[in-house]
Design an enzyme around this catalytic site. Sequence first.
Site, PDB file in Angstrom:
ATOM      1  CG  ASP A 261      32.567  41.149  40.226  1.00 24.19           C
ATOM      2  OD1 ASP A 261      31.692  41.292  39.345  1.00 24.19           O
ATOM      3  OD2 ASP A 261      33.436  40.265  40.181  1.00 24.19           O
TER       4      ASP A 261
ATOM      5  CG  ASP B 175      36.184  37.909  38.348  1.00 22.99           C
ATOM      6  OD1 ASP B 175      35.732  39.026  38.038  1.00 22.99           O
ATOM      7  OD2 ASP B 175      35.459  36.926  38.563  1.00 22.99           O
TER       8      ASP B 175
END
Length: 178
Positions: A136, A122
Amino acid sequence: MKKYLADYAWLFSIAGIVIFLDQWTKQLVRTNLMHSEIYRPDLWITQYARIVNWSNTGAAFGLFQNMNIVFTVLSFIVSAAIIYYFPQVSWHDWTLRLALSLQLGGAIGNLIDRLTQGYVTDFISIGAFPVFNVADSSISVGVAVLVLGMWLHEQREKTQPEPIPASPEEPPKETQGE
């Protein structure tokens, strides 16, 4: 067979673009930032958004940490279900087709990380919101498109006139005195 080719060309084109962008941006982050390192350009936006190299063994936005194997299995199941179901979706239902394509791309993008890295990278950090990535975002946008499509479908049904039954149950009564 021709219908399946057109359906899967649509699905895999959109999902492929998402997967490419997701993996490319994650590779840029892993190559240029050490783990947990934050890139903060000297810009006014830095107080609101920054790039950080972060590992996630849970779900989107850092939920359910240390459940990598569970989310790996779920990614396979969700991806297989989308691939199986997709040809059954009408070409007129473009919102559902787009939503499923975005969700497939996001699921596979994060699945690739789980299988190759053992975690998902991330890197997008906005305000106090949990750190996330392109995959995401694609899943979240896919859900938003799905909700929008359901709302649009509901609005279309409300504005369409009621169909007249072909054979009414009770014929209209004639009025006397005519």
